[in-house]
Design an enzyme around this catalytic site. Structure first.
Site, PDB file in Angstrom:
ATOM      1  N   GLU A 189      72.519  -9.050 -29.194  1.00 30.60           N
ATOM      2  CA  GLU A 189      72.372  -8.812 -30.635  1.00 30.60           C
ATOM      3  C   GLU A 189      73.666  -9.182 -31.363  1.00 30.60           C
ATOM      4  O   GLU A 189      74.739  -8.723 -30.956  1.00 30.60           O
ATOM      5  CB  GLU A 189      72.040  -7.334 -30.881  1.00 30.60           C
ATOM      6  N   GLU A 206      66.192  -3.869 -27.224  1.00 33.11           N
ATOM      7  CA  GLU A 206      66.886  -3.874 -25.927  1.00 33.11           C
ATOM      8  C   GLU A 206      65.930  -3.997 -24.749  1.00 33.11           C
ATOM      9  O   GLU A 206      66.241  -4.666 -23.770  1.00 33.11           O
ATOM     10  CB  GLU A 206      67.750  -2.620 -25.779  1.00 33.11           C
ATOM     11  N   PHE A 232      76.574  -1.579 -26.914  1.00 34.15           N
ATOM     12  CA  PHE A 232      77.333  -0.412 -26.452  1.00 34.15           C
ATOM     13  C   PHE A 232      76.603   0.118 -25.218  1.00 34.15           C
ATOM     14  O   PHE A 232      75.364   0.173 -25.208  1.00 34.15           O
ATOM     15  CB  PHE A 232      77.343   0.707 -27.501  1.00 34.15           C
ATOM     16  N   ASP A 261      76.064   2.954 -24.303  1.00 34.81           N
ATOM     17  CA  ASP A 261      75.195   4.079 -24.669  1.00 34.81           C
ATOM     18  C   ASP A 261      73.752   3.618 -24.909  1.00 34.81           C
ATOM     19  O   ASP A 261      72.805   4.365 -24.695  1.00 34.81           O
ATOM     20  CB  ASP A 261      75.714   4.743 -25.949  1.00 34.81           C
ATOM     21  N   PHE A 262      73.589   2.370 -25.377  1.00 36.02           N
ATOM     22  CA  PHE A 262      72.237   1.876 -25.688  1.00 36.02           C
ATOM     23  C   PHE A 262      71.459   1.528 -24.424  1.00 36.02           C
ATOM     24  O   PHE A 262      70.266   1.207 -24.499  1.00 36.02           O
ATOM     25  CB  PHE A 262      72.259   0.661 -26.619  1.00 36.02           C
ATOM     26  N   HIS A 318      78.536   6.541 -29.032  1.00 34.93           N
ATOM     27  CA  HIS A 318      79.082   5.171 -29.004  1.00 34.93           C
ATOM     28  C   HIS A 318      80.382   5.130 -28.205  1.00 34.93           C
ATOM     29  O   HIS A 318      81.208   4.252 -28.411  1.00 34.93           O
ATOM     30  CB  HIS A 318      79.366   4.671 -30.424  1.00 34.93           C
TER      31      HIS A 318
HETATM   32  C1  LIG Z   1      69.371   0.809 -29.836  1.00 38.52           C
HETATM   33  C2  LIG Z   1      70.493   0.263 -30.626  1.00 38.52           C
HETATM   34  N1  LIG Z   1      70.760  -1.060 -30.561  1.00 38.52           N
HETATM   35  C3  LIG Z   1      71.776  -1.588 -31.266  1.00 38.52           C
HETATM   36  C4  LIG Z   1      72.552  -0.807 -32.055  1.00 38.52           C
HETATM   37  C5  LIG Z   1      73.744  -1.390 -32.777  1.00 38.52           C
HETATM   38  N2  LIG Z   1      73.492  -1.458 -34.195  1.00 38.52           N
HETATM   39  C6  LIG Z   1      73.932  -0.502 -35.028  1.00 38.52           C
HETATM   40  S1  LIG Z   1      73.458  -0.771 -36.581  1.00 38.52           S
HETATM   41  C7  LIG Z   1      72.645  -2.167 -36.169  1.00 38.52           C
HETATM   42  C8  LIG Z   1      71.950  -2.933 -37.219  1.00 38.52           C
HETATM   43  C9  LIG Z   1      70.882  -2.145 -37.828  1.00 38.52           C
HETATM   44  O1  LIG Z   1      70.302  -2.850 -38.843  1.00 38.52           O
HETATM   45  P1  LIG Z   1      69.309  -2.173 -39.863  1.00 38.52           P
HETATM   46  O2  LIG Z   1      68.286  -1.392 -39.156  1.00 38.52           O
HETATM   47  O3  LIG Z   1      68.862  -3.249 -40.771  1.00 38.52           O
HETATM   48  O4  LIG Z   1      70.216  -1.129 -40.657  1.00 38.52           O
HETATM   49  P2  LIG Z   1      71.454  -1.377 -41.623  1.00 38.52           P
HETATM   50  O5  LIG Z   1      72.678  -1.257 -40.790  1.00 38.52           O
HETATM   51  O6  LIG Z   1      71.308  -2.710 -42.267  1.00 38.52           O
HETATM   52  O7  LIG Z   1      71.410  -0.256 -42.611  1.00 38.52           O
HETATM   53  C10 LIG Z   1      72.763  -2.424 -34.821  1.00 38.52           C
HETATM   54  C11 LIG Z   1      72.215  -3.595 -34.139  1.00 38.52           C
HETATM   55  C12 LIG Z   1      72.258   0.575 -32.085  1.00 38.52           C
HETATM   56  N3  LIG Z   1      72.998   1.432 -32.815  1.00 38.52           N
HETATM   57  N4  LIG Z   1      71.238   1.074 -31.375  1.00 38.52           N
END
Ligand SMILES: Cc1ncc(C[n+]2csc(CCOP(=O)(O)OP(=O)(O)O)c2C)c(N)n1
Ligand SMILES: [Mg+2]
Lengths: 327, 334
Positions: free
Chosen positions: A29, A60, A83, A85-86, A129
């Site tokens: 990602e 994931e 991370f 954690d994921f 995290h």
């Molecule tokens: C399961 C998981 N995968 C990846 C992440 C890392 N991550 C944190 S925020 C994010 C983007 C999220 O995008 P969106 O849902 O559009 O929310 P926004 O941040 O734009 O408010 C990612 C990939 C995570 N926290 N949890």
């Protein structure tokens, strides 16, 4: 001779593997155009294009499932879980599918893939995290577990991980991404399962992994300078397979052992090492094997709290003095 | 083109919404300043530019209702009435923080206000919010659960599992997708099969396709009120896709360079929910003096709360060992 950070050694290691083997591709990602949230994959998309450096949605299970399927047919995926954690959201694919399929298929299916993931604390990111999760994967038969502590180990171990016919989980430590090292030769290979000695000594054996190996080394320098204690610091580099021989050799010389782990205490890898040492080196021991770990709590976020939860250099120094001098 | 005769919202509520949105904006700006002064460690995800969504729900919800938000949740927490010093204190790791520094920016929680947590692993809270909605149904109380998440979240399995379950159980819940066009750094359209990441999937779960301009505070309020009433009346779940944009990067470490300058400029200058709402208040002949009085009041509140949180001590180290268990401790052997 070039100075490399741990961070840039990750992208270089992946690039070197991809240059050598057309079957290697990389998926994760925000890894391509953005170069990764830790900037550890910068430049890969530019060099290898979208066919081999794939930006995935937040899926994931689907990322690791696809990596597994591709590996089953002979490709060599490197998949990033942003991370560690994921890993919890795709743990079925890791623990039930990737780990067990070779065995259940009676060896018909090989799964040569690498899951690389940012692990560990120190960034004040809070309980979801920051975890050190090597032991989650260590307890599952079928997974190899690697955790490099410096840029050259990233290079050498990634090379071996990609070439390995079995699945490897490659834990990169977030707090080491900025760590620098002078490196003469970047295209190197380090076998998985060989520990490294970070400091020589015959008074006590300190065993660490990743960030904790580096902290143990710092502690050893202080112990030598200020307390006249010579500690041998073993950086395990991988938990599975484990370099038991190097541990045994040192314990026979020192008779004292301290493990330094970032994970909470219960079922941490140090417990397994401690048990192995009491089985194999009981007669050589001059005292109990002891462990420094994070206490049995989720990691708090505030800086003062996090700093006092994860084992520090000072804590390691004090534990060693307590063990050897009874102070 | 305001229709003053058929105004369904009215001055009182509009001013309430104005005050709410300003509070969310000014606190986030303060959080940003505090980073720059290195008083906030760790990470932080600001909702600057997205205030109309949390703000509208804050106004529309009742005490007792439940909300779930993401790591980008300072605004959603404040919108339920949590104290500013509680939020800023948590970001700075002070004793006055909502969780005394144990949770941090990504996990703001204030159960007394119905803030059932901020969730940092994508997708999890959609399934959990179904649980509070289920409990409300089970206990025959009248509460509604609202769950906020981003566009990127629509691609994880939990999103789909949660929507299906909410529908088959006819739960009193509102799912709010804040589509700010990007997941972290990747444009959402590059990794999503459909144009409208939430709304285009609604049909798969027999839900209405609802798309709203998430930067139009009035429209947001109407949409929120409608979905909340539907849930409260036992008519089941809704999925709202609110189009919006974040003014800053994804998190504190991100300068947001992957977004075209023109796009950022357009959203900041022409589609800023707060700037536009101020103009709308004037169109409705609301006295400018009243508007600026509210501005002054909120500024003052934020400054006072900042002082309080900065004066608050750092947590005691023994806090580390509290609250693993319901007995308050963390012991695991005798
Ligand atoms: C399961 C998981 N995968 C990846 C992440 C890392 N991550 C944190 S925020 C994010 C983007 C999220 O995008 P969106 O849902 O559009 O929310 P926004 O941040 O734009 O408010 C990612 C990939 C995570 N926290 N949890
Ligand atoms: Mg988004």
């Amino acid at each position: 001779m070039a100075q490399l950070t741990y961070r840039s050694s990750v992208s270089l290691a992946i690039a070197q593997s991809m240059r050598k083997d057309q079957k290697v591709f990389f998926i994760g990602e925000d890894v391509g155009a953005a170069g990764g949230v830790f900037k550890a994959t910068v430049g890969l998309l530019e060099e290898f294009g979208k066919e081999r450096v794939m930006d995935a949605p937040i899926s994931e299970q689907a990322i690791l499932g696809a990596a597994m399927g591709a590996a089953m047919t002979g490709l060599r995926p490197i998949a990033e879980i942003m991370f560690s954690d994921f890993l919890a959201v795709c743990w079925d694919i890791v623990a039930n599918q990737i780990a067990k399929t070779r065995y259940m298929s009676d060896g018909q299916i090989n799964i040569p893939l690498v899951i690389r993931t940012a692990n560990g604390g120190g960034s004040k990111f809070g309980a979801q995290h920051s975890q050190s999760l090597e032991n989650w994967s260590m307890m599952i038969p079928g997974l190899k577990v690697v955790a490099p502590s410096c840029p050259s180990d990233v290079l050498g171990l990634m090379d071996s991980a990609v070439k390995d016919p079995d699945p490897v989980i490659f834990y990169e430590h977030k707090s080491l991404y900025a760590f620098k090292e002078e490196i003469e030769q970047t295209d190197i290979s380090i076998p998985i399962g060989e520990a490294n000695t970070l400091h020589e000594g015959k008074d006590i054996t300190i065993i660490g992994l990743a960030l904790m190996a580096q902290r143990a080394k710092e502690a050893a320098l202080i112990l030598k300078d200020k307390h006249d204690i010579n500690a041998k610091v073993i950086d395990l580099r991988s938990l599975v397979p484990l370099d038991l021989q190097t541990i045994k050799k040192s314990v026979i010389e020192t008779g004292h052992v301290l493990t330094v782990e970032e994970n909470p205490r219960l079922c941490g890898w140090g417990a397994e090492i401690s048990s192995l040492i009491s089985e194999h080196c009981f007669k050589n021991l001059k005292g109990p094997v002891t462990r420094v770990t994070t206490p049995h709590v989720p990691l708090p976020s505030a800086d003062i709290l996090e700093d006092n939860t994860i084992p520090s250099v000072e804590l390691i120094v004090n534990e060693v003095i307590k063990k050897l001098k009874g102070e | 083109m305001v229709d003053k005769l058929n105004d369904d919202i009215g001055e009182e509520k509009r001013l309430q919404l104005w005050e709410m949105m300003l509070k969310l904006r000014l606190v986030e700006k303060k959080a940003y300043d505090l980073f720059l002064q290195n008083l906030i460690k760790g990470t932080s995800h600001l909702a600057l530019g997205q205030e109309a969504i949390a703000g509208a729900f804050g106004v529309a919800l009742k005490q007792g209702d439940y909300t779930f938000c993401t790591y980008r949740g300072h605004a959603h927490t404040l919108a339920r009435g949590s104290s500013i010093e509680g939020v800023l204190g948590e970001l700075m790791g002070r004793q006055c923080g909502l969780m005394k520094g144990k949770g941090g920016s990504m996990h703001l929680t204030d159960v007394e206000k119905g803030v059932m947590g901020s969730y940092a692993i994508i997708g999890a809270h959609l399934t959990i919010a179904n649980g509070t909605a289920l409990a409300s149904k089970y206990n025959k109380t009248n509460e509604v659960s609202v769950c906020f998440f981003g566009d990127g979240t629509t691609n994880i399995g939990a999103f789909h599992e949660a929507l299906n379950m909410a529908k088959i159980w006819n739960l009193p819940i509102v799912f709010v997708c804040e589509n700010n066009l990007y997941m972290e750094y990747t444009p959402i359209h590059e990794v999503t099969a459909v144009e409208h990441p939430a709304a285009d999937r609604a049909g798969a779960y027999d839900l209405d396709k609802i798309i709203v301009d998430g930067n139009d505070a009035d429209e947001m309020l109407r949409t929120a009120e409608k979905a909340i009433s539907k849930a409260r009346e036992g008519k089941g779940p809704s999925l709202i896709e609110a189009k919006t944009y974040r003014h800053s990067g994804h998190s504190r470490a991100d300068p947001g360079k992957y977004r075209p300058d023109e796009e950022v400029k357009d959203w900041m200058e022409n589609k800023d929910p707060i700037k536009n709402y101020r103009a709308k208040l004037l169109d409705f002949n609301i006295n400018e003096k009243i508007i600026s009085e509210i501005e002054e009041k909120v500024k003052d509140q934020v400054e006072k709360a900042t002082e309080i949180s900065m004066a608050s001590p750092i947590p005691e180290i023994k806090e580390i060992y509290t609250d693993v268990w319901a007995n308050g401790g963390s012991e695991w052997h005798n």
